[in-house]
Write a protein that holds these residues in place. Structure first.
Motif, PDB file in Angstrom:
ATOM      1  N   GLN A   1      59.055  37.637  41.926  1.00  0.00           N
ATOM      2  CA  GLN A   1      59.233  37.950  43.291  1.00  0.00           C
ATOM      3  C   GLN A   1      60.403  37.579  43.795  1.00  0.00           C
ATOM      4  O   GLN A   1      61.070  36.792  43.526  1.00  0.00           O
ATOM      5  CB  GLN A   1      58.004  37.524  44.305  1.00  0.00           C
TER       6      GLN A   1
ATOM      7  N   CYS B   1      67.138  41.377  42.165  1.00  0.00           N
ATOM      8  CA  CYS B   1      66.064  42.481  43.113  1.00  0.00           C
ATOM      9  C   CYS B   1      67.206  43.582  43.230  1.00  0.00           C
ATOM     10  O   CYS B   1      68.486  43.185  43.270  1.00  0.00           O
ATOM     11  CB  CYS B   1      65.545  41.992  44.197  1.00  0.00           C
TER      12      CYS B   1
ATOM     13  N   ASP C   1      60.560  40.183  48.766  1.00  0.00           N
ATOM     14  CA  ASP C   1      59.459  40.029  48.539  1.00  0.00           C
ATOM     15  C   ASP C   1      59.056  40.934  47.473  1.00  0.00           C
ATOM     16  O   ASP C   1      57.959  41.107  46.989  1.00  0.00           O
ATOM     17  CB  ASP C   1      58.314  40.112  49.530  1.00  0.00           C
TER      18      ASP C   1
ATOM     19  N   CYS D   1      58.309  42.907  43.892  1.00  0.00           N
ATOM     20  CA  CYS D   1      57.920  42.229  42.643  1.00  0.00           C
ATOM     21  C   CYS D   1      58.276  42.871  41.483  1.00  0.00           C
ATOM     22  O   CYS D   1      58.485  44.285  41.721  1.00  0.00           O
ATOM     23  CB  CYS D   1      56.421  41.992  42.558  1.00  0.00           C
TER      24      CYS D   1
ATOM     25  N   THR E   1      56.227  33.680  40.280  1.00  0.00           N
ATOM     26  CA  THR E   1      55.132  33.341  41.390  1.00  0.00           C
ATOM     27  C   THR E   1      53.699  33.666  40.694  1.00  0.00           C
ATOM     28  O   THR E   1      53.548  34.431  40.166  1.00  0.00           O
ATOM     29  CB  THR E   1      55.039  34.273  42.558  1.00  0.00           C
TER      30      THR E   1
ATOM     31  N   GLN F   1      55.018  38.084  36.449  1.00  0.00           N
ATOM     32  CA  GLN F   1      55.582  39.041  37.774  1.00  0.00           C
ATOM     33  C   GLN F   1      56.721  37.841  38.223  1.00  0.00           C
ATOM     34  O   GLN F   1      56.405  36.580  38.238  1.00  0.00           O
ATOM     35  CB  GLN F   1      54.631  39.055  38.766  1.00  0.00           C
TER      36      GLN F   1
END
Length: 427
Positions: free
Chosen positions: A7, A25, A12, A14, A34, A5
């Motif tokens: 992040q 993202c 934040d 994921c 993370t 995963q």
């Protein structure tokens, strides 16, 4: 393989790091791996890591994969491509300490890596992860060191490397090294930032796994530099870690590694981090300076203003829009870190000191010592404090710089002081 995963450091959210690979993202923020580190026993791992240093010809003989529990425990061993990377020398230098003006200077010579730069620490992790999730074509845009590192690891894994190289302001030595490893090199008009934009737009459609520092697995591998440095110092680091800042992936990686070592109890205190940029390519330094002004904080989230036409003799620092700036900014906050800029003349002068001390480095590496000297002279770093400088690349990565400094400027002196033909013994 267990799903890894990542992040977003901004919102934040994921994402699973699986094919097709995700690098950013949806909000535009960078991703960061993370993991739950709870339950790891630092004292037990210290003993394990010490034992592994004696291994030869195994995965754990690598200075990256020695720390596999902290790098990528979920990667299957048979997917990992390694070349005994890491295991680089740590050298104290009295000459450098006299030059900088502080009590003690050490150099961590990442130039001793297989391809001659610190990029190998991250590349082994990125390429291994890519293979594990089914990729066989790997790509990067590079001013030199990333390209030669990717070319080496792809060749060793019998995979394809596609390298985008700016047509200007790169070291021919690094391009030749990349070609020598058999990579497919594509030159383009523009700079590093233009190459990143191209890969952002086209990597997925071409089935390419991107190995630039926007790839969070690169950062995981590069953390090992600080792990090895801490182990070199028996887990008691110097007062300062000083490193050059180009794409800022190394700052991001070392900062992440420091935080993890501290959280797990490997180290009892965090050293301060100094990130040094060249004057002609210093957008991150300008951002950090603006952040010191309380008024700048009132305008919401800080944003880096790119350098539209970066220009520095240290080609590895010639980056106007460093992808990892937001991660590096966090490192400054967490370590009470600072930034500094240095001129090309100061870089080449510091390089001459490092070279003449019997260690050697490429121009970009020498920005660390040049910056340390300026910070000591300004009283920002105390003369009684100690510092470790990260040397990022081998001195033969840029032989043009050596020729300029030692031949173009000193050839007449060498000739005047040389042995004359009349003095040579006759047979």
């Amino acid at each position: 393989m267990n799903t890894i995963q990542a992040q977003c450091i901004r919102c934040d959210k994921c994402y699973p790091l699986e094919a097709p690979m995700t690098y950013r993202c949806a909000c535009g923020g960078l991703l960061e791996v993370t993991r739950d580190l709870r339950g790891l026993d630092a004292e037990l791992l210290k003993r394990i890591f010490a034992h592994r240093r004696a291994e030869r010809h195994t995965l754990h003989a690598s200075g990256v994969w020695r720390y596999k529990e902290l790098i990528a425990p979920e990667l299957p061993d048979d997917a990992i491509v390694h070349r005994a990377e890491g295991n680089t020398g740590l050298y104290a230098s009295a000459q450098a300490a006299r030059y900088a003006g502080n009590r003690q200077v050490w150099f961590k010579a990442q130039s001793e890596n297989p391809s001659g730069s610190f990029k190998d620490n991250g590349m082994t992790a990125a390429l291994s992860h890519g293979r594990a999730i089914g990729y066989r074509r790997f790509a990067c845009t590079s001013t030199g060191n990333t390209s030669s590192s990717l070319a080496l690891y792809a060749a060793y894994a019998d995979c394809e490397a596609v390298i985008l190289v700016p047509s200007r302001d790169v070291s021919p030595n690094k391009v030749l090294q990349t070609l020598g490893y058999g990579a497919q090199v594509r030159t383009f008009d523009g700079n590093y930032d233009d190459g990143i934009r191209y890969l952002d737009a086209h990597a997925e459609e071409q089935g390419l796994y991107v190995c630039n520092s926007i790839n969070p697995m690169r950062i995981e591998g590069q953390k090992s530099i600080i792990f090895e440095l801490a182990q070199d110092f028996d887990w008691q680091l110097p007062d300062w870690i000083v490193l050059p800042g180009g794409a800022l992936s190394n700052a991001a990686a070392l900062g992440k590694g420091l935080q993890e070592l501290y959280a797990l109890g490997f180290i009892k205190r965090l050293p301060r981090v100094a990130i040094i940029q060249a004057e002609g390519a210093s957008p991150f330094h300008r951002l950090a300076a603006a952040m010191k002004d309380n008024a700048a904080r009132k305008h919401g989230r800080p944003e880096l203003v790119p350098e539209p036409k970066p220009s520095t003799r240290a080609s590895a620092l010639n980056i106007g829009n460093p992808p990892s700036w937001s991660k590096a900014l966090r490192v400054l906050t967490e370590t009470r870190g600072i930034t500094e800029t240095v001129s090309d003349a100061a870089i080449l002068e510091a390089k001459a000191v490092i070279d003449a001390s019997g260690i050697g480095c490429e121009p970009a590496s020498a920005a660390g010592l040049a910056g340390l000297r300026q910070l000591v002279e300004a009283g920002v770093i105390d003369r009684e404090e100690t510092a470790a400088c990260i040397l990022t690349g081998h001195m033969l990565k840029d032989t043009d710089a050596l020729q300029e400094y030692h031949l173009a400027e000193k050839w007449g002196e060498l000739h005047r002081n040389g042995i004359q033909q009349a003095d040579l013994p006759m047979e």
